[in-house]
Scaffold this active site. Structure first.
Site, PDB file in Angstrom:
ATOM      1  N   LYS A  94      14.329  24.618  50.955  1.00 22.86           N
ATOM      2  CA  LYS A  94      14.306  25.821  50.116  1.00 22.86           C
ATOM      3  C   LYS A  94      12.875  26.335  50.144  1.00 22.86           C
ATOM      4  CE  LYS A  94      17.003  28.147  47.213  1.00 22.86           C
ATOM      5  NZ  LYS A  94      18.447  28.415  47.338  1.00 22.86           N
ATOM      6  N   GLY A 194      33.216  36.663  35.941  1.00 28.51           N
ATOM      7  CA  GLY A 194      32.483  37.369  37.000  1.00 28.51           C
ATOM      8  C   GLY A 194      33.365  37.646  38.197  1.00 28.51           C
ATOM      9  N   VAL A 195      33.744  38.916  38.363  1.00 25.69           N
ATOM     10  CA  VAL A 195      34.552  39.273  39.527  1.00 25.69           C
ATOM     11  C   VAL A 195      33.730  40.199  40.433  1.00 25.69           C
ATOM     12  CG1 VAL A 195      36.883  38.787  38.722  1.00 25.69           C
ATOM     13  CG2 VAL A 195      35.787  40.910  38.001  1.00 25.69           C
ATOM     14  N   GLY A 196      32.649  39.622  40.955  1.00 27.87           N
ATOM     15  CA  GLY A 196      31.816  40.324  41.939  1.00 27.87           C
ATOM     16  C   GLY A 196      32.344  39.999  43.321  1.00 27.87           C
ATOM     17  N   VAL A 198      32.418  37.140  45.275  1.00 31.63           N
ATOM     18  CA  VAL A 198      33.286  35.965  45.400  1.00 31.63           C
ATOM     19  C   VAL A 198      34.493  36.096  44.470  1.00 31.63           C
ATOM     20  CG1 VAL A 198      33.428  33.457  45.175  1.00 31.63           C
ATOM     21  CG2 VAL A 198      31.319  34.495  45.998  1.00 31.63           C
TER      22      VAL A 198
HETATM   23  P1  NAD Z   1      27.920  38.924  42.514  1.00 36.02           P
HETATM   24  O1  NAD Z   1      26.622  39.345  41.935  1.00 36.02           O
HETATM   25  O2  NAD Z   1      28.571  39.771  43.538  1.00 36.02           O
HETATM   26  O3  NAD Z   1      28.993  38.702  41.343  1.00 36.02           O
HETATM   27  C1  NAD Z   1      28.659  38.212  40.084  1.00 36.02           C
HETATM   28  C2  NAD Z   1      29.483  38.984  39.091  1.00 36.02           C
HETATM   29  O4  NAD Z   1      29.272  38.441  37.794  1.00 36.02           O
HETATM   30  C3  NAD Z   1      29.129  40.468  39.019  1.00 36.02           C
HETATM   31  O5  NAD Z   1      30.298  41.245  39.110  1.00 36.02           O
HETATM   32  C4  NAD Z   1      28.469  40.604  37.653  1.00 36.02           C
HETATM   33  O6  NAD Z   1      28.670  41.870  37.075  1.00 36.02           O
HETATM   34  C5  NAD Z   1      29.158  39.505  36.878  1.00 36.02           C
HETATM   35  N1  NAD Z   1      28.467  39.044  35.686  1.00 36.02           N
HETATM   36  C6  NAD Z   1      27.132  38.955  35.465  1.00 36.02           C
HETATM   37  N2  NAD Z   1      26.892  38.486  34.238  1.00 36.02           N
HETATM   38  C7  NAD Z   1      28.100  38.270  33.669  1.00 36.02           C
HETATM   39  C8  NAD Z   1      28.517  37.778  32.398  1.00 36.02           C
HETATM   40  N3  NAD Z   1      27.630  37.448  31.458  1.00 36.02           N
HETATM   41  N4  NAD Z   1      29.833  37.660  32.162  1.00 36.02           N
HETATM   42  C9  NAD Z   1      30.738  38.014  33.103  1.00 36.02           C
HETATM   43  N5  NAD Z   1      30.393  38.505  34.319  1.00 36.02           N
HETATM   44  C10 NAD Z   1      29.097  38.620  34.590  1.00 36.02           C
HETATM   45  O7  NAD Z   1      27.667  37.433  43.062  1.00 36.02           O
HETATM   46  P2  NAD Z   1      28.600  36.611  44.045  1.00 36.02           P
HETATM   47  O8  NAD Z   1      28.059  36.724  45.419  1.00 36.02           O
HETATM   48  O9  NAD Z   1      30.003  36.927  43.791  1.00 36.02           O
HETATM   49  O10 NAD Z   1      28.293  35.140  43.549  1.00 36.02           O
HETATM   50  C11 NAD Z   1      28.817  34.675  42.312  1.00 36.02           C
HETATM   51  C12 NAD Z   1      28.198  33.311  41.990  1.00 36.02           C
HETATM   52  O11 NAD Z   1      28.503  32.399  43.040  1.00 36.02           O
HETATM   53  C13 NAD Z   1      26.669  33.324  41.888  1.00 36.02           C
HETATM   54  O12 NAD Z   1      26.281  32.356  40.935  1.00 36.02           O
HETATM   55  C14 NAD Z   1      26.220  32.879  43.266  1.00 36.02           C
HETATM   56  O13 NAD Z   1      24.957  32.269  43.234  1.00 36.02           O
HETATM   57  C15 NAD Z   1      27.309  31.874  43.599  1.00 36.02           C
HETATM   58  N6  NAD Z   1      27.513  31.683  45.027  1.00 36.02           N
HETATM   59  C16 NAD Z   1      27.841  32.750  45.816  1.00 36.02           C
HETATM   60  C17 NAD Z   1      28.059  32.554  47.169  1.00 36.02           C
HETATM   61  C18 NAD Z   1      28.458  33.703  48.067  1.00 36.02           C
HETATM   62  O14 NAD Z   1      28.933  33.454  49.181  1.00 36.02           O
HETATM   63  N7  NAD Z   1      28.318  34.929  47.628  1.00 36.02           N
HETATM   64  C19 NAD Z   1      27.922  31.273  47.741  1.00 36.02           C
HETATM   65  C20 NAD Z   1      27.612  30.189  46.910  1.00 36.02           C
HETATM   66  C21 NAD Z   1      27.395  30.411  45.559  1.00 36.02           C
END
Ligand code: NAD
Length: 374
Positions: A94, A194-196, A198
């Site tokens: 890292k 969190g429905v971003g 992933v």
């Molecule tokens: P993202 O930012 O696209 O989605 C996160 C979502 O959570 C967003 O829609 C945001 O509005 C929402 N959010 C933020 N604060 C919130 C709260 N208090 N309550 C409810 N929703 C809330 O991120 P992502 O890429 O979907 O990743 C999600 C998580 O998974 C992160 O912790 C990330 O580190 C982890 N992760 C992601 C990946 C990947 O491939 N993207 C891989 C490993 C781990």
């Protein structure tokens, strides 16, 4: 700077402090292990001094450096564990760049960082993380080939989110089978925080499998995107962890399992994509276990993304079938963790750490005997 005495220093192979006077670069690269392959892990760009502004300047600087060292040591070890448990040919590393990326994250500084990465001759591959963007990493890549996760280049693997979501989905299937004795997810109630990126891919898979969904997000358009997929319930962001459901799937923030949220959790399983879900390593998972809640270690269940990136580091053409098969093995790995946790009556998080350490130790021993034989 107390590196060897730091509470997060554990068997790290190399910790490099990088400085560039012209650009002001202050970065630390930690290589925890290369026993399984080149160390891979993202580059976090973070203003570690921000939370110490009220202290005298010299004290604030020392504290900021301590925080950065703690972060890079902890996160690099976590990457070793994640890559080992995913069965990858990757070690763990890292890097952290100190400062506010918005004010000091210039192209010149990123190029200086790229030169620092290059000096490690491929022992460490950097990637996007909190505070860095693909555009910033492009500047680093002007100085070094050891950058992964770039867009539009040869061997690029694209957005890792759908693969992360597949891993979480098969992980939920395994946990539901093991803990609830159900053969599939039809009628299983999952609450997604969190429905971003992933969370949306996961929601689609769960709905297709017949699961019942409750979701929460702070962004309305993300909620709407999932509503368009099918019948879902929506709750306020502050209430999602307390939903009476089968599976709580944190897919937003870290440290979501903490002394404040634990008493409210009514789910029987915690299984989601978010990184660092436990506020204190080895603590909250023990409490959940005592309460009969099955916790899926975050770095095991969310490894689908890094699995998809492995081929990029090795400059191989992505093979979708092999990648998906590897992602689906996350379910089997979790089952092994659950079984050992039950047999030894110890938390799943601790068991996963031990299994990862065993894999790394075996690879290190094999490497040593191979080198001795040469
Ligand atoms: P993202 O930012 O696209 O989605 C996160 C979502 O959570 C967003 O829609 C945001 O509005 C929402 N959010 C933020 N604060 C919130 C709260 N208090 N309550 C409810 N929703 C809330 O991120 P992502 O890429 O979907 O990743 C999600 C998580 O998974 C992160 O912790 C990330 O580190 C982890 N992760 C992601 C990946 C990947 O491939 N993207 C891989 C490993 C781990």
């Amino acid at each position: 700077m107390p590196v060897f005495d730091s509470r997060s220093f554990r068997d790290h192979e190399q910790v490099v402090f990088c400085h560039d006077r012209e650009t002001g670069l202050k970065a630390i690269i930690a290589i925890h292990s290369t026993a399984l392959g080149p160390a891979a892990g993202g580059t976090r760009f973070w203003d570690y001094a921000a939370s110490h502004r009220s202290a005298p300047t010299d004290v604030a600087e020392t504290r900021a450096e301590q925080d950065a060292v703690y972060d890079v040591l902890r996160l690099s070890r976590g990457m070793s564990f994640k890559n080992a448990m995913a069965g990858l040919r990757l070690g763990g590393g890292k890097s952290v760049i100190m400062g506010n990326p918005k004010t000091v994250g210039t192209p010149e500084l990123m190029r200086a960082f790229g030169r620092a990465v290059n000096r490690l001759s491929g022992n460490y591959y950097c990637a996007e993380d909190v505070g860095t963007t693909p555009q910033m990493l492009k500047h680093a890549a002007e100085e070094t080939p050891y950058v992964s996760g770039l867009e539009g280049v040869e061997f690029a693997t694209g957005d890792p989110s759908p693969h992360t979501a597949l891993g979480v989905f098969v992980g939920i299937e395994s946990a539901v089978h093991f803990h609830l004795g159900k053969p599939d997810l039809s009628g299983v109630h999952v609450a997604i925080q969190g429905v971003g990126h992933v969370g949306q891919y996961l929601a689609k898979r769960l709905l297709d499998a017949g699961a019942k969904l409750t979701i929460a997000d702070i962004v309305d358009s993300n909620i709407d995107a999932v509503k368009a997929m099918g019948d879902v319930s929506v709750v306020e962001p502050g209430a999602i962890h307390a939903v009476d459901c089968d599976v709580f799937a944190p897919c937003a923030l870290g440290a979501v399992l903490n002394p404040k949220t634990l008493p409210d959790i009514r789910a029987k399983i915690v299984a989601g994509a978010a990184n660092n879900q436990l506020e204190t390593e080895g603590h909250e998972d023990a409490i959940l276990r005592r309460r009969g809640v099955l916790y899926c270690p975050d770095y095991v269940i969310n490894a689908g993304g890094i699995i998809s990136i492995e081929s990029e580091v090795y400059r191989e053409t992505p093979n979708e079938a092999a990648r998906d098969a590897k992602v689906r093995r996350i379910g089997d790995t979790l089952t092994k963790i659950f079984e050992r946790s039950e047999a030894e009556d110890r938390p799943t998080g601790l068991i996963a750490n031990e299994m990862a350490e065993e894999i790394i130790a075996r690879a290190a021993a094999a490497r040593t005997s191979h080198q001795a034989a040469e």
